[in-house]
Scaffold this active site. Sequence first.
Site, PDB file in Angstrom:
ATOM      1  N   ALA A  15      23.715  48.597  31.588  1.00 12.81           N
ATOM      2  CA  ALA A  15      23.136  47.610  32.512  1.00 12.81           C
ATOM      3  C   ALA A  15      23.143  46.206  31.917  1.00 12.81           C
ATOM      4  O   ALA A  15      23.363  45.224  32.619  1.00 12.81           O
ATOM      5  CB  ALA A  15      21.709  48.021  32.880  1.00 12.81           C
ATOM      6  N   TYR A  49      38.078  31.968  30.013  1.00  7.68           N
ATOM      7  CA  TYR A  49      37.182  31.534  28.925  1.00  7.68           C
ATOM      8  C   TYR A  49      37.966  31.252  27.640  1.00  7.68           C
ATOM      9  O   TYR A  49      37.398  30.724  26.684  1.00  7.68           O
ATOM     10  CB  TYR A  49      36.115  32.588  28.605  1.00  7.68           C
ATOM     11  CG  TYR A  49      35.176  32.975  29.710  1.00  7.68           C
ATOM     12  CD1 TYR A  49      35.088  32.249  30.896  1.00  7.68           C
ATOM     13  CD2 TYR A  49      34.340  34.077  29.564  1.00  7.68           C
ATOM     14  CE1 TYR A  49      34.214  32.638  31.895  1.00  7.68           C
ATOM     15  CE2 TYR A  49      33.463  34.461  30.556  1.00  7.68           C
ATOM     16  CZ  TYR A  49      33.407  33.748  31.720  1.00  7.68           C
ATOM     17  OH  TYR A  49      32.528  34.151  32.701  1.00  7.68           O
TER      18      TYR A  49
END
Length: 295
Positions: A15, A49
Site C-alpha cells: 500500500a 523523472y
Amino acid sequence: MSDALTLNNQVTLPAIGYGVFQTPPEQTATAVETALKTGYRHIDTAAAYNNERGVGEGVRRSGLDRDEVFLETKVWVSDYGYDQTLHAFDKSAAKLGVETIDLLILHQPMPQHFERTREAYRALEKLLEDGRVRAIGVSNFMPHHLDALMQSATVVPAVNQIELHPYFTQPAAQAANTSRGVLTQAWSPIGGITFYPGYGDDRKSVLADSTVQDIAATLDKTPAQIMLRWHIQQGRSAIPKSTNPSRIAENLAVFDFQLSDADLARLDALDTGRRGGPDPDETDPSTRDIAVPEA
Ligand code: A2P
C-alpha cells in the site's frame, strides 16, 4: 512491512510505495537503497523523472531479489502511440535493469490527442498479454478520460494515480475509479504539492494544517503519518517521497495505529477542491517535446 493491496487482476502491491519524483538522478540509487533497507518494497518512478537507472541501481545495491520489490514506472507522452509505447517499455526496462516491470502506467492523458493515448494503452495491453508487465494502468485520468479510454480498451486499468491529499481529495475521480475496479493511487499523498516552490505563494502546507496537527498530537504521530494512515484506511495506495532517511522511515511507520471514523471525516472535510498540480485537461503542449532518451 506495508499492508498489501490486491489489484483487479489479483496482482498485489504494498500500500505504501516510495516515490522518487524530483529525486536527482545522482541521489536516486542511495535514496532507493535506503528505502528498501528501511522496509519499503514498492518503488514508483517514471521515464520522465530521468532517474530509472538510479532506481535499478538502488534495487541491486539492496541485495533483495528482483521479485521482492514491486517496480512501477510511467510512459511519458512523447512516447505515446502503439510502436512508440512498446519501445518505451524497452527503454524503461533497460534503464531499470529488469526483464519485467510490475506496473506500467500512462503518465497522463493527452486530451487533444486521445487517439495516441488509446494506442499507447493498446501497447500496454500487448505488454501485459506477453507477460512483460504484471499490471497496467493510468495516471491523472479524470472520469471522462477513463470513459473515453474504456470505449476501446479491453483491460480495465489496475491503477489510476492522481493528485490526492487532504486539500484535494477528488471525490468524483475516486468514485469513478472504484466503480470501475480501478485502484486509486495518491500522488503527493502528504501534500508536498501544497508547498513545493514554484507553485504559487498563497499556498498553505497541509502538513501545517491545524486539524492534521491536532489529530497527530492526539495520537502521538506526525502529520505525514496521519495523512498516510488516512489513505490506507480508505483503501488507497500512496507513494510519499522523501530523501531524508528519518522521514523515509517515518512514512512507513503507519501500520501500528488507527484513525477513528470521526478523524477520517475531519480529514475528508479539509478538501478545498483546488488542485495543486496541472489540470489533466490542460496539458502544456510543450511537454510533448520532452524526449525520453534511449537506454
Ligand atoms: P524531504 O525529501 O526533505 O523529506 P509528497 O510525497 O506529498 O509530494 O511530499 C514530499 C515532500 O514532503 C518533500 O518535500 C519531502 O521533503 C517532504 N516530506 C516527506 N516526508 C515528510 C515527513 N514525514 N514530514 C515532513 N515532510 C516530509
